[in-house]
Design a protein around this motif. Sequence first.
Motif, PDB file in Angstrom:
ATOM      1  N   VAL A   1       0.843  -1.201   0.000  1.00 31.11           N
ATOM      2  CA  VAL A   1       0.000   0.000   0.000  1.00 31.11           C
ATOM      3  C   VAL A   1       0.872   1.242   0.000  1.00 31.11           C
ATOM      4  O   VAL A   1       2.028   1.222   0.433  1.00 31.11           O
ATOM      5  CB  VAL A   1      -0.940   0.040   1.231  1.00 31.11           C
ATOM      6  CG1 VAL A   1      -1.948  -1.085   1.193  1.00 31.11           C
ATOM      7  CG2 VAL A   1      -0.137  -0.017   2.520  1.00 31.11           C
ATOM      8  N   GLY A   2       0.302   2.354  -0.482  1.00 29.55           N
ATOM      9  CA  GLY A   2       1.060   3.578  -0.514  1.00 29.55           C
ATOM     10  C   GLY A   2       2.253   3.455  -1.440  1.00 29.55           C
ATOM     11  O   GLY A   2       2.416   2.489  -2.191  1.00 29.55           O
ATOM     12  N   SER A   3       3.142   4.428  -1.406  1.00 24.28           N
ATOM     13  CA  SER A   3       4.331   4.402  -2.251  1.00 24.28           C
ATOM     14  C   SER A   3       5.468   3.619  -1.623  1.00 24.28           C
ATOM     15  O   SER A   3       6.412   3.240  -2.313  1.00 24.28           O
ATOM     16  CB  SER A   3       4.791   5.836  -2.539  1.00 24.28           C
ATOM     17  OG  SER A   3       5.103   6.495  -1.319  1.00 24.28           O
ATOM     18  N   ARG A   4       5.376   3.351  -0.300  1.00 22.10           N
ATOM     19  CA  ARG A   4       6.488   2.694   0.382  1.00 22.10           C
ATOM     20  C   ARG A   4       6.038   1.690   1.434  1.00 22.10           C
ATOM     21  O   ARG A   4       6.829   1.297   2.278  1.00 22.10           O
ATOM     22  CB  ARG A   4       7.366   3.743   1.094  1.00 22.10           C
ATOM     23  CG  ARG A   4       8.090   4.698   0.167  1.00 22.10           C
ATOM     24  CD  ARG A   4       8.773   5.789   0.963  1.00 22.10           C
ATOM     25  NE  ARG A   4       9.561   6.673   0.111  1.00 22.10           N
ATOM     26  CZ  ARG A   4      10.866   6.570  -0.069  1.00 22.10           C
ATOM     27  NH1 ARG A   4      11.535   5.623   0.543  1.00 22.10           N
ATOM     28  NH2 ARG A   4      11.498   7.404  -0.863  1.00 22.10           N
ATOM     29  N   GLY A   5       4.771   1.294   1.427  1.00 19.61           N
ATOM     30  CA  GLY A   5       4.254   0.547   2.558  1.00 19.61           C
ATOM     31  C   GLY A   5       3.803  -0.875   2.275  1.00 19.61           C
ATOM     32  O   GLY A   5       3.565  -1.275   1.140  1.00 19.61           O
ATOM     33  N   LEU A   6       3.680  -1.627   3.367  1.00 19.29           N
ATOM     34  CA  LEU A   6       3.165  -2.994   3.333  1.00 19.29           C
ATOM     35  C   LEU A   6       2.303  -3.197   4.576  1.00 19.29           C
ATOM     36  O   LEU A   6       2.771  -3.071   5.700  1.00 19.29           O
ATOM     37  CB  LEU A   6       4.308  -4.014   3.331  1.00 19.29           C
ATOM     38  CG  LEU A   6       3.882  -5.491   3.381  1.00 19.29           C
ATOM     39  CD1 LEU A   6       3.229  -5.898   2.064  1.00 19.29           C
ATOM     40  CD2 LEU A   6       5.088  -6.392   3.668  1.00 19.29           C
TER      41      LEU A   6
ATOM     42  N   ASN B   1       9.025   1.665   4.080  1.00 17.73           N
ATOM     43  CA  ASN B   1      10.396   1.843   3.618  1.00 17.73           C
ATOM     44  C   ASN B   1      10.894   3.240   3.980  1.00 17.73           C
ATOM     45  O   ASN B   1      10.242   4.243   3.674  1.00 17.73           O
ATOM     46  CB  ASN B   1      10.484   1.626   2.112  1.00 17.73           C
ATOM     47  CG  ASN B   1      11.895   1.799   1.593  1.00 17.73           C
ATOM     48  OD1 ASN B   1      12.272   2.875   1.152  1.00 17.73           O
ATOM     49  ND2 ASN B   1      12.682   0.742   1.663  1.00 17.73           N
ATOM     50  N   VAL B   2      12.040   3.288   4.671  1.00 11.30           N
ATOM     51  CA  VAL B   2      12.618   4.566   5.088  1.00 11.30           C
ATOM     52  C   VAL B   2      13.602   5.073   4.048  1.00 11.30           C
ATOM     53  O   VAL B   2      13.511   6.208   3.565  1.00 11.30           O
ATOM     54  CB  VAL B   2      13.303   4.434   6.464  1.00 11.30           C
ATOM     55  CG1 VAL B   2      13.967   5.759   6.859  1.00 11.30           C
ATOM     56  CG2 VAL B   2      12.299   4.006   7.518  1.00 11.30           C
TER      57      VAL B   2
ATOM     58  N   GLY C   1      10.949   0.859   8.663  1.00 11.46           N
ATOM     59  CA  GLY C   1      10.399   0.887  10.009  1.00 11.46           C
ATOM     60  C   GLY C   1       9.112   0.083  10.039  1.00 11.46           C
ATOM     61  O   GLY C   1       8.478  -0.136   8.997  1.00 11.46           O
ATOM     62  N   PHE C   2       8.709  -0.369  11.218  1.00  8.00           N
ATOM     63  CA  PHE C   2       7.472  -1.142  11.298  1.00  8.00           C
ATOM     64  C   PHE C   2       6.806  -0.934  12.653  1.00  8.00           C
ATOM     65  O   PHE C   2       7.442  -0.536  13.633  1.00  8.00           O
ATOM     66  CB  PHE C   2       7.729  -2.634  11.063  1.00  8.00           C
ATOM     67  CG  PHE C   2       8.411  -3.344  12.201  1.00  8.00           C
ATOM     68  CD1 PHE C   2       7.685  -4.028  13.165  1.00  8.00           C
ATOM     69  CD2 PHE C   2       9.805  -3.334  12.322  1.00  8.00           C
ATOM     70  CE1 PHE C   2       8.306  -4.679  14.218  1.00  8.00           C
ATOM     71  CE2 PHE C   2      10.433  -3.987  13.365  1.00  8.00           C
ATOM     72  CZ  PHE C   2       9.687  -4.666  14.327  1.00  8.00           C
TER      73      PHE C   2
ATOM     74  N   ILE D   1      12.731  -1.314  13.692  1.00  8.84           N
ATOM     75  CA  ILE D   1      13.377  -1.112  12.401  1.00  8.84           C
ATOM     76  C   ILE D   1      13.822  -2.455  11.851  1.00  8.84           C
ATOM     77  O   ILE D   1      14.062  -3.416  12.600  1.00  8.84           O
ATOM     78  CB  ILE D   1      14.587  -0.164  12.516  1.00  8.84           C
ATOM     79  CG1 ILE D   1      15.619  -0.703  13.533  1.00  8.84           C
ATOM     80  CG2 ILE D   1      14.141   1.237  12.921  1.00  8.84           C
ATOM     81  CD1 ILE D   1      16.917   0.089  13.545  1.00  8.84           C
ATOM     82  N   GLY D   2      13.931  -2.531  10.532  1.00  9.54           N
ATOM     83  CA  GLY D   2      14.374  -3.748   9.875  1.00  9.54           C
ATOM     84  C   GLY D   2      15.253  -3.447   8.682  1.00  9.54           C
ATOM     85  O   GLY D   2      15.308  -2.296   8.192  1.00  9.54           O
ATOM     86  N   PHE D   3      15.918  -4.492   8.198  1.00  8.06           N
ATOM     87  CA  PHE D   3      16.819  -4.331   7.035  1.00  8.06           C
ATOM     88  C   PHE D   3      16.590  -5.483   6.082  1.00  8.06           C
ATOM     89  O   PHE D   3      16.604  -6.650   6.494  1.00  8.06           O
ATOM     90  CB  PHE D   3      18.270  -4.311   7.516  1.00  8.06           C
ATOM     91  CG  PHE D   3      19.262  -4.064   6.399  1.00  8.06           C
ATOM     92  CD1 PHE D   3      19.524  -2.777   5.974  1.00  8.06           C
ATOM     93  CD2 PHE D   3      19.904  -5.129   5.778  1.00  8.06           C
ATOM     94  CE1 PHE D   3      20.442  -2.544   4.939  1.00  8.06           C
ATOM     95  CE2 PHE D   3      20.814  -4.917   4.758  1.00  8.06           C
ATOM     96  CZ  PHE D   3      21.077  -3.610   4.332  1.00  8.06           C
TER      97      PHE D   3
END
Length: 220
Positions: A123-128, A171-172, A178-179, A216-218
């Motif tokens: 969803v969105g331009s950078r989201g899940l 997505n940062v 970040g989550f 946060i995640g990578f």
Amino acid sequence: MNKLFPAAIASIVGFAAPAMAEDFDGPYIQVGIGAAEGKSDMDFGSWFHEQPSDTQISGTMAAGYAHSFGRFNLGANIAYVLGNQNAGRTVQDYAPNPDEKNDAISVRMKNMWSVNLEPGVRVGSRGLLYGKLSYSWAKGTWRIDRPLFGDTTTGKMNLKGYGLGAGYKHNVAGQLYGFTEVQKTWFNKQDVAVTFDTSTYHDYYDTTSASAIVGIGFRF
């Protein structure tokens, strides 16, 4: 915690907005911190029946893999909860005597692991936005302190259960994201035999764990 759980779900949904989405494919690691509520339904037969709880700071670590199918995404990971969790403590009397020393009954959890399946939609331009289906296991300890008799009785429990939750990843920059997520786990009911002097009693503990975390995640 009962108010925090639905509020956190509402905030997760609020992030979502339709548009092109960032790729969340591949292996990843993540760490998070937040609040956790451990709760135990304690049933001591004719003595008492209560549902005490404890809320504390909690941390998590997870490693997993995700793959996209068009707009949809499917992820899986294994996670570990850092530290111990108190899961309720109650104080009980044998009789209504104001001078009597009281018994304290408590439950703790530690070494909590979970295997999680996370179906989601980008969803969105950078989201899940994703849901969580979990199988969890942990070590539990119950404790009964009897000051009147000057003794303490403890025992161990092997806790296993299933959980449900929801989360949002954003997505940062590059492979960093970040989550935030919420989750609740229901563990199997424990039948515990307790012996005082020459008498044996059966007590029951039904334990749950609910958490709301950010982290946060990578992605590799």
